[in-house]
Design an enzyme around this catalytic site. Structure first.
Site, PDB file in Angstrom:
ATOM      1  N   CYS A 448       0.827  -1.210   0.000  1.00  0.00           N
ATOM      2  CA  CYS A 448       0.000   0.000   0.000  1.00  0.00           C
ATOM      3  C   CYS A 448       0.858   1.256   0.000  1.00  0.00           C
ATOM      4  O   CYS A 448       0.477   2.276  -0.578  1.00  0.00           O
ATOM      5  CB  CYS A 448      -0.956   0.000   1.188  1.00  0.00           C
ATOM      6  SG  CYS A 448      -0.133  -0.011   2.787  1.00  0.00           S
ATOM      7  N   HIS A 721      -1.478   1.432   7.476  1.00  0.00           N
ATOM      8  CA  HIS A 721      -1.947   1.346   6.094  1.00  0.00           C
ATOM      9  C   HIS A 721      -1.887   2.722   5.454  1.00  0.00           C
ATOM     10  O   HIS A 721      -2.206   3.735   6.082  1.00  0.00           O
ATOM     11  CB  HIS A 721      -3.380   0.812   6.061  1.00  0.00           C
ATOM     12  CG  HIS A 721      -3.934   0.691   4.682  1.00  0.00           C
ATOM     13  ND1 HIS A 721      -3.356  -0.106   3.726  1.00  0.00           N
ATOM     14  CD2 HIS A 721      -5.009   1.277   4.091  1.00  0.00           C
ATOM     15  CE1 HIS A 721      -4.058  -0.009   2.603  1.00  0.00           C
ATOM     16  NE2 HIS A 721      -5.058   0.821   2.811  1.00  0.00           N
TER      17      HIS A 721
END
Length: 773
Positions: A448, A721
């Site tokens: 990510c 994230h």
């Protein structure tokens, strides 16, 4: 171990399960091949009134829902028990068991994520086996090295009763979490399923208690009929139903049960004494019976499926991925532990699907697509923070209308937080027509941070125009610039491709080959990667643009007369866009001697004021440029005094870059602990740097900037994230890029407390001049 499809098929109760047993066999103290009532929890207080409908805890993301249940303690029940078996002890005491480390938990999530990435399919999917094998063949090396898989293998060598005891310990924790998340409505159903793989039935059966209105699995029970018959004189069906219903005796539910379990009305009499009303319904047409071939399928209704039908379709049976021992697949005695483990994980995915779907209206999301995406996001950067990650929000899937998210959500500590995404539009618009430059990027395994960086550079129009220029591409090909060429191919796919998402596998492979520090599945720093990527592009682009010839003697002499700092610098589109210059004035506090120096920068790393909840980006800039005093061990050598002296340092901005990249220093140390600063840094769409220039600009165009991209980070230092918010130059709208998921975002919702990097442009971007656009 080998990947194989595990089918769960609804079936009827057979006659042997519905009559009394004359003799009691076996050990009464142990329930061989029987999973105890995993959903019973003494800590949950029973309701004193009948519920008119299901109630559930509101959360924001699907990933958050799953990790609320599949947390570190649940995984520890399995891994520690496996470690105890390997050490020669079937059971471990609490004193001997240590807490599961973050790395071990991350390994478990990675293992689940890789295997479950094929998703769950309603009914039996004949092509599922071949698709699953094809997908997982490339992951076999990673799976073999996975420490969690290694810790589970000893459990497959236990006796069957001990195997299911291990699953029971795993499930007992899951159950307590689910009872806190969901309270079923008044109408429940008991259903029985047969497990099978490699076209052969497994010795295990699954019975579930489900909410008919939502499809939520309230309780589950894994058992082997032969073992239950030896365990008790009671009919198998009575034992199973008793285990399923016992936690709900005081709730006065109406229980629907297949009439094959009627026992001539005896079952109704037995449970009516417990206050449970059982209603027998006709057997479902097409349901698998013991005489039916293992390949038989439940017949789906031919009527047009409504959203409610889609929500409960899995109750007729499903097919999902699983890993099995090679010995099981070669015809030897089948293992009990692994089928039980995987069907439990399937149940977690199904309940996550149900709970997440209940949070929004008008949803047409299918279980298969949902579980595929959920699995791909499960191990994102090894994150364990709940509820930190904005994954699988309501606009992540194809919908027929705008999704209305709840206005409030709760975090893991019970605090109510405002919905950050209530302005997101339906993803259907992006599905039907993706504007050029609006393309999701598949997560290739904790990537990510890479995807967020790619999205920001993809939205940097001057860079895209230059790299996609036909002449530039020819020069890059001729000069064999690996990094630039794979990046150009990725940009071409994102700007000129037809797909809503693409996989940057080639770009990641090339980057990892030249940047080995990123060649792993650990969480990485997006800001650090961005710097390395820009440096790699800059080095490639220096090879092109002019003939490679030896400089003349006159040219060498001119270079020698220049400042060394500028003589070696070769400008490229990267340096022209992203480089600025800082100036430093140092003042000796003893003799007032001043020294001036400059430094080129690409990213400004801004400190964040501590011990406050909210600040502005101007506060961070002021803290960066404020005058500092170097004393003690930090004293600088004064060239006039010849000694180390207390020194004042004043930093100013000498040259502003075309693209200003600001990095918020959220990670630091508090004592011996590394922490993340969660200060909400407020930023605006426009930014003025005039107060920080070494000489005030007469033309504000040199110091005025417009925001066009943001990198957000949620989670904490080791686990988190990344997502990106970028403004598209064509549509002039903002989009949230959450790996392969893309959603449009209103301007008013761009502000986020999770901002980690801010990218500003000095000039507003116009429509990109790209050949073929």
């Amino acid at each position: 171990m080998k990947a194989q499809a595990l089918s769960v098929k609804e079936c009827t109760w057979i006659s042997e399960e519905c009559h009394l047993v004359d003799e009691l066999h076996g050990d009464l103290q142990r329930d061989s091949l029987c999973l105890p009532n995993i959903f019973k929890s003494k800590k949950v207080k029973p309701f004193t009134r009948i519920q008119t409908g299901p109630t559930y805890q509101v959360y924001y993301t699907a990933r958050e829902l799953l990790l609320e249940v599949l947390d570190k303690r649940a995984v520890q029940e399995l891994s520690r028990r496996g470690a105890g078996v390997k050490a020669g002890a079937t059971h471990q005491s609490r004193e001997q068991s240590t807490d599961l480390s973050e790395e071990e938990y991350a390994e478990a999530l990675t293992w689940f994520s890789i295997v479950l990435q094929s998703g769950l399919s309603v009914g039996q999917n004949c092509s599922f086996d071949s698709e699953l094998t094809l997908k997982l063949d490339g992951w076999q090396g990673v799976l073999k090295r996975n420490s969690f898989q290694t810790s589970l293998l000893p459990l497959t060598r236990l006796e069957d009763v001990d195997k299911l005891e291990a699953i029971s310990a795993f499930c007992s924790h899951l159950t307590r979490r689910y009872q806190a998340l969901y309270t079923p409505g008044p109408n429940l159903a008991v259903k029985k399923y047969r497990l099978s793989y490699k076209q052969a039935p497994c010795s295990l059966y699954l019975a579930v208690l489900c909410d008919m209105s939502s499809g939520f699995i309230c309780n589950m029970y894994l058992y082997c009929p032969e073992q239950l018959l030896r365990r008790s004189k009671k009919p198998v069906v009575e034992q199973v139903v008793d285990h399923l219903l016992r936690p709900f005796c005081s709730h006065r539910h109406l229980i629907h049960l297949d009439n094959s379990a009627c026992m001539e009305g005896k079952l109704t009499d037995i449970f009516s004494n417990l206050g449970i009303n059982i209603h027998f319904v006709p057997s479902v047409k097409g349901t698998v019976t013991e005489s039916t071939s293992s390949s038989s399928l439940p017949i789906m209704s031919k009527q047009r499926q409504t959203s409610e039908d889609s929500l409960v379709a899995h109750l007729q049976g499903w097919t999902g991925p699983a890993l099995f021992l090679l010995s099981d697949l070669k015809g030897s005695v089948g293992d009990v532990f692994l089928p039980g483990l995987w069907v439990t994980l399937h149940m977690i995915c199904i309940n996550t699907f149900v709970l997440h779907t209940l949070q929004s209206s008008s949803r047409q999301v299918q279980l298969t697509e949902f579980t595929k995406t959920l699995a791909s996001q499960l191990a994102v950067d090894n994150s364990v923070t709940v509820p930190a990650l904005p994954q699988l929000h309501s606009s992540s899937y194809q919908e027929t209308s705008i999704t209305n998210l709840p206005k409030q959500r709760k975090n893991s500590s019970g605090q109510v937080m405002e919905n950050e995404k209530q302005g997101c539009s339906s993803a259907l618009r992006l599905q039907v027509w993706n504007p050029p430059g609006v393309c999701g990027l598949d997560n290739s395994g904790n990537s990510c941070y890479l995807n967020a960086v790619f999205q920001c550079l993809c939205s940097t129009v001057p860079l895209v125009e230059h790299l996609l220029n036909q002449d530039t591409r020819k020069e890059l090909t001729r000069s064999k610039c690996r990094v630039s060429m794979v990046f150009v191919r990725l940009l071409e796919e994102m700007w000129l491709g037809k797909s809503s998402s693409c996989a940057p596998v080639e770009a990641r492979t090339v980057l990892c080959s030249i940047l080995p520090q990123f060649n792993n599945t650990s969480q990485q720093d997006a800001q650090e990667l961005l710097l390395f990527l820009l440096n790699a592009l800059h080095d490639d682009l220096k090879k092109v643009g002019r003939p490679q010839r030896r400089p003349s003697i006159r040219q060498l002499r001119q270079d020698q007369n220049r400042n060394c700092a500028t003589a070696v610098v070769e400008s490229t589109i990267v340096s022209n866009l992203f480089e600025g210059q800082l100036s430093y004035m140092t003042l000796c506090m003893h003799c007032d001697h001043q020294v001036y120096s400059t430094q080129t920068f690409t990213v400004l790393s801004l400190p964040i004021p501590t011990d406050i909840i909210k600040c502005s980006i101007q506060d961070c800039l002021s803290l960066f440029f404020e005058q500092s005093v170097l004393s003690g061990e930090e004293q600088m050598m004064c060239s006039a005094c010849g000694l180390r002296r207390e020194t004042v340092v004043q930093t100013c901005l000498d040259k502003t870059p075309e693209i200003l990249m600001l990095h918020l220093k959220r990670f630091g140390c508090k004592g011996k602990n590394q922490v993340k600063l969660r200060t909400n840094v407020m930023f605006s769409m426009k930014l003025d740097l005039n107060p920080f220039l070494s000489s005030p600009a007469q033309n504000t165009s040199c110091s005025s900037y417009r925001l066009y991209a943001i990198v957000n980070h949620t989670g904490h230092l080791n686990m988190g994230h990344y997502t990106a918010l970028c403004r598209n130059a064509l549509t002039r709208t903002w989009h949230c890029f959450d790996d392969s998921t893309v959603s449009e975002v209103q301007d008013s919702l761009v502000q986020s407390p999770n901002a980690y990097m801010l990218l500003y442009s000095r000039k507003p971007f116009q429509k990109p001049k790209i050949h073929g656009l």
